[in-house]
Design a protein around this motif. Structure first.
Motif, PDB file in Angstrom:
ATOM      1  N   ALA A   1     -39.223  -4.998  37.135  1.00 33.18           N
ATOM      2  CA  ALA A   1     -39.638  -3.913  36.231  1.00 33.18           C
ATOM      3  C   ALA A   1     -40.067  -4.487  34.882  1.00 33.18           C
ATOM      4  O   ALA A   1     -41.059  -4.050  34.296  1.00 33.18           O
ATOM      5  CB  ALA A   1     -38.505  -2.916  36.051  1.00 33.18           C
ATOM      6  N   CYS A   2     -39.322  -5.467  34.393  1.00 35.33           N
ATOM      7  CA  CYS A   2     -39.687  -6.121  33.124  1.00 35.33           C
ATOM      8  C   CYS A   2     -41.031  -6.834  33.253  1.00 35.33           C
ATOM      9  O   CYS A   2     -41.863  -6.775  32.337  1.00 35.33           O
ATOM     10  CB  CYS A   2     -38.604  -7.113  32.705  1.00 35.33           C
ATOM     11  N   ASN A   3     -41.241  -7.505  34.382  1.00 34.78           N
ATOM     12  CA  ASN A   3     -42.516  -8.188  34.592  1.00 34.78           C
ATOM     13  C   ASN A   3     -43.666  -7.186  34.668  1.00 34.78           C
ATOM     14  O   ASN A   3     -44.759  -7.445  34.155  1.00 34.78           O
ATOM     15  CB  ASN A   3     -42.463  -9.012  35.875  1.00 34.78           C
ATOM     16  N   LEU A   4     -43.417  -6.050  35.303  1.00 36.01           N
ATOM     17  CA  LEU A   4     -44.439  -4.994  35.358  1.00 36.01           C
ATOM     18  C   LEU A   4     -44.718  -4.473  33.956  1.00 36.01           C
ATOM     19  O   LEU A   4     -45.878  -4.216  33.593  1.00 36.01           O
ATOM     20  CB  LEU A   4     -43.969  -3.869  36.273  1.00 36.01           C
ATOM     21  N   GLY A   5     -43.655  -4.310  33.157  1.00 34.14           N
ATOM     22  CA  GLY A   5     -43.838  -3.871  31.778  1.00 34.14           C
ATOM     23  C   GLY A   5     -44.706  -4.844  30.994  1.00 34.14           C
ATOM     24  O   GLY A   5     -45.607  -4.436  30.249  1.00 34.14           O
ATOM     25  N   LEU A   6     -44.460  -6.143  31.155  1.00 29.62           N
ATOM     26  CA  LEU A   6     -45.265  -7.164  30.487  1.00 29.62           C
ATOM     27  C   LEU A   6     -46.714  -7.091  30.950  1.00 29.62           C
ATOM     28  O   LEU A   6     -47.646  -7.206  30.134  1.00 29.62           O
ATOM     29  CB  LEU A   6     -44.688  -8.547  30.777  1.00 29.62           C
ATOM     30  N   CYS A   7     -46.901  -6.888  32.246  1.00 34.04           N
ATOM     31  CA  CYS A   7     -48.249  -6.770  32.807  1.00 34.04           C
ATOM     32  C   CYS A   7     -49.007  -5.605  32.172  1.00 34.04           C
ATOM     33  O   CYS A   7     -50.193  -5.723  31.836  1.00 34.04           O
ATOM     34  CB  CYS A   7     -48.142  -6.580  34.315  1.00 34.04           C
ATOM     35  N   LEU A   8     -48.335  -4.487  31.973  1.00 34.06           N
ATOM     36  CA  LEU A   8     -48.963  -3.310  31.360  1.00 34.06           C
ATOM     37  C   LEU A   8     -49.248  -3.540  29.879  1.00 34.06           C
ATOM     38  O   LEU A   8     -50.272  -3.079  29.353  1.00 34.06           O
ATOM     39  CB  LEU A   8     -48.059  -2.090  31.550  1.00 34.06           C
ATOM     40  N   ILE A   9     -48.363  -4.270  29.194  1.00 33.95           N
ATOM     41  CA  ILE A   9     -48.607  -4.608  27.797  1.00 33.95           C
ATOM     42  C   ILE A   9     -49.882  -5.445  27.677  1.00 33.95           C
ATOM     43  O   ILE A   9     -50.706  -5.225  26.781  1.00 33.95           O
ATOM     44  CB  ILE A   9     -47.410  -5.373  27.201  1.00 33.95           C
ATOM     45  N   LYS A  10     -50.042  -6.404  28.589  1.00 28.67           N
ATOM     46  CA  LYS A  10     -51.227  -7.254  28.570  1.00 28.67           C
ATOM     47  C   LYS A  10     -52.504  -6.439  28.776  1.00 28.67           C
ATOM     48  O   LYS A  10     -53.582  -6.831  28.319  1.00 28.67           O
ATOM     49  CB  LYS A  10     -51.122  -8.322  29.663  1.00 28.67           C
ATOM     50  N   GLN A  11     -52.374  -5.295  29.468  1.00 28.08           N
ATOM     51  CA  GLN A  11     -53.533  -4.435  29.691  1.00 28.08           C
ATOM     52  C   GLN A  11     -53.732  -3.423  28.560  1.00 28.08           C
ATOM     53  O   GLN A  11     -54.673  -2.632  28.591  1.00 28.08           O
ATOM     54  CB  GLN A  11     -53.382  -3.678  31.015  1.00 28.08           C
ATOM     55  N   GLY A  12     -52.833  -3.439  27.580  1.00 25.91           N
ATOM     56  CA  GLY A  12     -52.940  -2.496  26.473  1.00 25.91           C
ATOM     57  C   GLY A  12     -52.443  -1.105  26.811  1.00 25.91           C
ATOM     58  O   GLY A  12     -52.709  -0.151  26.068  1.00 25.91           O
ATOM     59  N   ARG A  13     -51.691  -0.969  27.894  1.00 24.85           N
ATOM     60  CA  ARG A  13     -51.170   0.336  28.318  1.00 24.85           C
ATOM     61  C   ARG A  13     -49.733   0.451  27.814  1.00 24.85           C
ATOM     62  O   ARG A  13     -48.774   0.341  28.557  1.00 24.85           O
ATOM     63  CB  ARG A  13     -51.285   0.466  29.823  1.00 24.85           C
ATOM     64  N   PHE A  14     -49.617   0.683  26.516  1.00 29.80           N
ATOM     65  CA  PHE A  14     -48.327   0.601  25.848  1.00 29.80           C
ATOM     66  C   PHE A  14     -47.374   1.731  26.241  1.00 29.80           C
ATOM     67  O   PHE A  14     -46.176   1.506  26.364  1.00 29.80           O
ATOM     68  CB  PHE A  14     -48.548   0.593  24.334  1.00 29.80           C
TER      69      PHE A  14
ATOM     70  N   LEU B   1     -39.251  -7.274  25.136  1.00 28.59           N
ATOM     71  CA  LEU B   1     -40.596  -6.801  25.464  1.00 28.59           C
ATOM     72  C   LEU B   1     -40.940  -5.533  24.689  1.00 28.59           C
ATOM     73  O   LEU B   1     -42.094  -5.329  24.301  1.00 28.59           O
ATOM     74  CB  LEU B   1     -40.709  -6.555  26.969  1.00 28.59           C
ATOM     75  N   LEU B   2     -39.946  -4.679  24.454  1.00 33.43           N
ATOM     76  CA  LEU B   2     -40.192  -3.476  23.657  1.00 33.43           C
ATOM     77  C   LEU B   2     -40.535  -3.853  22.220  1.00 33.43           C
ATOM     78  O   LEU B   2     -41.395  -3.212  21.587  1.00 33.43           O
ATOM     79  CB  LEU B   2     -38.973  -2.546  23.696  1.00 33.43           C
ATOM     80  N   MET B   3     -39.889  -4.881  21.699  1.00 31.35           N
ATOM     81  CA  MET B   3     -40.227  -5.352  20.354  1.00 31.35           C
ATOM     82  C   MET B   3     -41.642  -5.934  20.338  1.00 31.35           C
ATOM     83  O   MET B   3     -42.410  -5.712  19.391  1.00 31.35           O
ATOM     84  CB  MET B   3     -39.213  -6.402  19.897  1.00 31.35           C
ATOM     85  N   GLU B   4     -41.980  -6.651  21.403  1.00 38.62           N
ATOM     86  CA  GLU B   4     -43.331  -7.199  21.512  1.00 38.62           C
ATOM     87  C   GLU B   4     -44.355  -6.078  21.626  1.00 38.62           C
ATOM     88  O   GLU B   4     -45.448  -6.154  21.049  1.00 38.62           O
ATOM     89  CB  GLU B   4     -43.411  -8.116  22.740  1.00 38.62           C
ATOM     90  N   LEU B   5     -43.975  -5.040  22.343  1.00 33.85           N
ATOM     91  CA  LEU B   5     -44.858  -3.886  22.505  1.00 33.85           C
ATOM     92  C   LEU B   5     -45.182  -3.261  21.154  1.00 33.85           C
ATOM     93  O   LEU B   5     -46.328  -2.897  20.877  1.00 33.85           O
ATOM     94  CB  LEU B   5     -44.200  -2.862  23.440  1.00 33.85           C
ATOM     95  N   LYS B   6     -44.186  -3.134  20.289  1.00 32.41           N
ATOM     96  CA  LYS B   6     -44.404  -2.542  18.972  1.00 32.41           C
ATOM     97  C   LYS B   6     -45.392  -3.375  18.155  1.00 32.41           C
ATOM     98  O   LYS B   6     -46.192  -2.842  17.389  1.00 32.41           O
ATOM     99  CB  LYS B   6     -43.077  -2.416  18.227  1.00 32.41           C
ATOM    100  N   ALA B   7     -45.331  -4.691  18.340  1.00 28.04           N
ATOM    101  CA  ALA B   7     -46.254  -5.563  17.613  1.00 28.04           C
ATOM    102  C   ALA B   7     -47.686  -5.387  18.088  1.00 28.04           C
ATOM    103  O   ALA B   7     -48.629  -5.627  17.335  1.00 28.04           O
ATOM    104  CB  ALA B   7     -45.827  -7.018  17.791  1.00 28.04           C
ATOM    105  N   PHE B   8     -47.835  -4.949  19.346  1.00 28.07           N
ATOM    106  CA  PHE B   8     -49.168  -4.743  19.910  1.00 28.07           C
ATOM    107  C   PHE B   8     -49.703  -3.340  19.668  1.00 28.07           C
ATOM    108  O   PHE B   8     -50.844  -3.050  19.994  1.00 28.07           O
ATOM    109  CB  PHE B   8     -49.158  -5.004  21.425  1.00 28.07           C
ATOM    110  N   GLN B   9     -48.870  -2.440  19.138  1.00 28.61           N
ATOM    111  CA  GLN B   9     -49.302  -1.062  18.942  1.00 28.61           C
ATOM    112  C   GLN B   9     -50.534  -1.035  18.049  1.00 28.61           C
ATOM    113  O   GLN B   9     -50.581  -1.717  17.029  1.00 28.61           O
ATOM    114  CB  GLN B   9     -48.186  -0.226  18.305  1.00 28.61           C
ATOM    115  N   PRO B  10     -51.560  -0.242  18.400  1.00 26.64           N
ATOM    116  CA  PRO B  10     -52.769  -0.186  17.588  1.00 26.64           C
ATOM    117  C   PRO B  10     -52.500   0.452  16.241  1.00 26.64           C
ATOM    118  O   PRO B  10     -51.586   1.266  16.097  1.00 26.64           O
ATOM    119  CB  PRO B  10     -53.712   0.682  18.443  1.00 26.64           C
ATOM    120  N   PRO B  11     -53.272   0.083  15.209  1.00 25.58           N
ATOM    121  CA  PRO B  11     -53.073   0.668  13.882  1.00 25.58           C
ATOM    122  C   PRO B  11     -53.430   2.140  13.870  1.00 25.58           C
ATOM    123  O   PRO B  11     -54.127   2.638  14.750  1.00 25.58           O
ATOM    124  CB  PRO B  11     -54.027  -0.147  12.999  1.00 25.58           C
ATOM    125  N   LEU B  12     -52.961   2.829  12.857  1.00 23.26           N
ATOM    126  CA  LEU B  12     -53.215   4.253  12.694  1.00 23.26           C
ATOM    127  C   LEU B  12     -54.712   4.496  12.544  1.00 23.26           C
ATOM    128  O   LEU B  12     -55.379   3.847  11.737  1.00 23.26           O
ATOM    129  CB  LEU B  12     -52.474   4.758  11.449  1.00 23.26           C
TER     130      LEU B  12
END
Length: 297
Positions: A196-209, A239-250
């Motif tokens: 599940a974590c690996n799938l989450g990382l895969c989705l982060i790489k696709q920008g599907r936050f 990964l959730l912390m990494e996800l926040k860093a990838f969040q698009p700007p306002l």
């Protein structure tokens, strides 16, 4: 009486010898393979163990185990390329029952060496054997060993494990869409928190936050098998912390509907996203703040 004492002494010595082999997990005897295991597990001399494993293979002494164990020791010594060639060269001397274990060792060796294409091809071949009903020698389960403990593995669990390895291999090729498909299939068969974590990382790489956050949240909420494992939970948090860093700007469109006070505040946040943070506010924002205060009056 003397004879009885000798028998008792012999019996006591035999019991100690048996206990020694049980504790150190070393087989009994004096063959090349036994001496290799002694060098590996008791003397902690991997180089000597490799030499003796070679002797065991050439002598036909427990070739199945000798080849697999030698490859594992070579991997530990960062001699994975040599281990791969050894398995390819000598696996024909091994029994049919040993081929599956050798394939699993090869998959790990390919991963260690970064041979992603070879890893993918071998995993696909293993999955094809499962589809054809030829894995586990036709049995629904097999006995596996990990960290010295034996446990039963079902065909379903093995399929999911191989799919997880395949998904990770596709991730190394940056083929995230294919990796996602493979991971989702693995989770349908036998879900676990690590995949599940690996799938989450895969989705982060696709920008599907949002999708990634939902899956990682499931791990932290304990709704996925294996979520109780601290290692999986910690990885989900990272990964959730990494996800926040990838969040698009306002986006500007998101603040256009706000009132004047919030609009100017949001605009300043947006400018900070677009430009490096400075020690002093830009003059334009001093003017905006003054204008905002006038509006407030």
């Amino acid at each position: 009486m003397k004879m009885m004492a000798m028998k008792k002494k012999s019996s006591s010595s035999s019991e100690k010898d048996d206990l020694y082999h049980v504790i150190h997990k070393v087989p009994q005897g004096d063959s090349p393979y036994v001496r290799a295991k002694h060098a590996q597990l008791v003397e902690r001399n991997p180089e000597a163990a490799i030499v003796l494993f070679w002797k065991a293979i050439n002598a036909g002494d427990r070739v199945d185990s000798a080849l697999k164990d030698m490859a594992v020791v070579m991997k530990q010594l960062n001699r994975s390329e040599e281990a791969i060639e050894a398995i390819k060269s000598f696996r024909t001397r091994c029994s049919k029952q040993a081929q599956e274990s050798l394939d699993n060792v090869l998959i790990d060796l390919y991963k260690k060496c970064g041979k992603v294409d070879e890893q993918i091809d071998l995993i696909k071949r293993r999955l094809r054997l499962i589809y054809q009903g030829e894995i586990f020698n036709g049995k629904p389960t097999k006995t596996a060993r990990s960290h010295g403990k034996k446990f039963r593995v079902s065909v379903k669990q093995e399929t999911s494990r191989l799919l997880g390895n395949l998904g990770w291999a596709y991730m190394q090729k940056s083929n995230y869409l294919t990796a996602e498909v493979v991971y989702r299939k693995a989770q349908m068969i036998d879900p676990d928190a690590n995949k599940a974590c690996n799938l989450g990382l895969c989705l982060i790489k696709q920008g599907r936050f949002d999708d990634a956050g939902s899956i990682l949240g499931d791990v932290l909420q304990g709704t996925i098998p294996g979520s109780e494992d601290n290692k999986a939970r910690n990885r989900a948090r990272e990964l959730l912390m990494e996800l926040k860093a990838f969040q698009p700007p306002l986006e500007l469109s998101e603040i256009m509907g706000l009132d004047d006070h919030d609009f100017f505040k949001g605009l300043e946040l947006l400018m900070n996203e677009w430009a490096p943070i400075r020690s002093k506010r830009l003059p334009i924002f001093e003017e905006i703040s003054s204008f905002r205060d006038q509006l407030a009056c």
